[in-house]
Design an enzyme around this catalytic site. Structure first.
Site, short mmCIF file in Angstrom:
data_model
loop_
_atom_site.label_atom_id
_atom_site.label_comp_id
_atom_site.label_asym_id
_atom_site.label_seq_id
_atom_site.Cartn_x
_atom_site.Cartn_y
_atom_site.Cartn_z
N ALA A 84 39.35 38.21 43.76
CA ALA A 84 39.02 37.59 45.32
C ALA A 84 40.36 38.18 45.93
CB ALA A 84 39.28 36.22 45.34
N HIS A 85 39.94 38.95 47.28
CA HIS A 85 40.95 39.35 48.03
C HIS A 85 40.47 39.22 49.58
CE1 HIS A 85 38.45 43.05 47.69
NE2 HIS A 85 39.15 43.36 48.87
N ARG A 86 39.39 38.98 49.88
CA ARG A 86 39.03 38.88 51.51
C ARG A 86 39.40 37.73 51.94
NH1 ARG A 86 36.65 43.32 51.92
NH2 ARG A 86 35.32 44.13 49.85
N ASP B 41 34.44 38.63 45.17
CA ASP B 41 34.13 38.85 46.71
C ASP B 41 34.31 40.71 47.00
OD1 ASP B 41 36.88 39.23 46.79
OD2 ASP B 41 37.26 37.60 48.31
#
Ligand code: UD1
Ligand code: UDP
Length: 359
Positions: free
Chosen positions: A204-206, A281
């Site tokens: 996840a990084h958004r 994501d």
């Protein structure tokens, strides 16, 4: 013909690698400008080393910053290099600040721009990437759409059909080149004491997932619960943005999480290939899940890669509703998926370079 390849982040290095390799193998005149938007060793150098890419001729050392700061500094430095080198064409890939900065600069000093992975739209302008994609597409001279869907989107936005080429996505080239090497070289399963099918792989990084405290907590909690229900672990290579947020808000990760630093591409391919499920994501992981035939819950409300959802192996589960994530994941795990790969045949780099050469 002299080609400037401009890149700056992890996915750009991975997806440009097949184009760089083509240029090397066929002795094309080219050089690479690296903005260094990503600079940590495990977000940058590891990919050049593992994918055996020649070092960029120019490293601009831009690093992190606000959108305006980063984009502005990139534009100033890229312009200097392009004026000195005067290439015939600049190639950019994807939707990062690096891509938009490079495309804007090149188009204004009358250098042709080729956009690899053109025409993707999430129709969500709160994503910085959506702005970058729209701007880049509309100043580009060659738009390399992965599928017909993106080519159609570009046409409906008024871009001339003669500029649009449907070529697949270079991620297929990268996965097909990488996966066999990964099987031979990667030791990640042994290192993490995994046997395969005994873990969920999560990334996840958004900003919408990780910069919103409640969402980050929901996705971590939900993925941990899915893992518990199936008696497996969660392997979580944490992006630096995510790591920073976890430290800032003092989240204690669940006991069934194995949190590790970002990994190189070979380890990542192996982790994807052997996981029971992917939760992410990431844009790239949605594509890779179709190529590697791995079910994937997408921790987002929308996607610019609807093909992955259409195949049936990826499902949008959002990032704010625990119950929705659990129910959707359970349904996906039970579902029979007839896998197809909509993203191309692994020859996208060759197609792109031939189109440019012929023009
Ligand atoms: C960027 C892209 C995103 C892409 C992602 C791939 C933009 C607007 N975003 O997001 O589209 O999906 O890369 O991973 O271009 N950091 C490090 N080391 C690094 C890089 C970043 O520690 O090598 C940390 C810094 O604290 C930085 C933060 O991560 O402020 C975010 O980095 P940034 O490049 O702004 O955006 P990403 O989230 O990486
Ligand atoms: N990736 C990797 N190591 C990791 C996480 C991701 O090699 O620890 C690869 C992944 O397989 C994919 C690409 O990086 O090819 C995706 O990058 P990211 O998720 O950062 O960006 P996005 O695709 O969302 O723009």
């Amino acid at each position: 013909m002299k080609t400037a390849i401009i890149l700056g982040t992890r996915p750009e290095i991975i997806k440009m690698a097949p184009i760089i390799r083509f240029c090397e193998n066929y002795n094309k005149e080219y050089f690479v400008i690296h903005t260094n938007q990503h600079y940590s060793e495990n977000m940058d150098k590891i990919f050049f080393d593992e994918l055996e890419l020649v070092q960029p001729k120019y490293n601009l050392g831009i690093g992190s910053g606000s959108h305006g700061e980063m984009t502005g500094r990139m534009m100033i430095e890229i312009e200097k290099v392009l004026q000195k080198e005067n290439p015939d064409i600049v190639l950019v890939q994807g939707d990062t600040n690096t891509v938009m900065a490079a495309a804007l600069v090149a188009s204004k000093i009358d250098i042709k721009v080729g956009h690899v992975e053109a025409g993707l739209r999430s129709y969500d302008r709160s994503m910085p990437e959506e702005i970058n994609r729209i701007v880049t597409d509309h100043v580009s001279d060659y738009l390399f759409a992965p599928t017909k869907r993106q080519a159609d989107i570009l046409m409906t936005e008024g871009i001339e059909g003669s500029k649009i080429f449907t070529v697949g996505n270079t991620i297929v080239d990268a996965v097909l080149e990488g996966v066999q090497i990964a099987e031979q070289k990667s030791k990640i399963l042994q290192t993490l004491n995994l046997s395969g099918d005994d873990y969920i792989l999560m990334t996840a990084h958004r900003p919408a997932t990780v910069d919103v405290e409640s969402n980050l907590k929901v996705v971590i909690g939900a993925v941990s619960k899915i893992a518990k229900m199936h008696n497996v672990r969660v392997v979580f290579p944490a992006h630096p943005r995510t790591k920073k947020m976890i430290e800032k808000i003092h989240i204690t990760l669940p006991q069934n999480f194995t949190t590790i630093d970002p990994v190189g591409y070979l380890d990542m391919l192996m982790l994807q290939k052997m996981a029971v499920l992917i939760a992410t994501d990431s844009g790239g992981l949605q594509e890779e899940s179709c190529i590697l035939k791995k079910k994937c819950i997408v921790l987002r409300e929308n996607t610019e890669r609807p093909e992955a959802v259409d195949v049936g192996g990826c499902v949008l589960v959002g990032n704010s509703d625990n119950e929705r994530i659990l129910t959707s994941a359970s349904a996906l795990i039970k579902k029979d998926v007839v896998w197809t790969n909509p993203f191309g045949d692994g020859k996208s780099a060759e197609k792109i370079m031939k189109i440019i050469a012929n023009k």
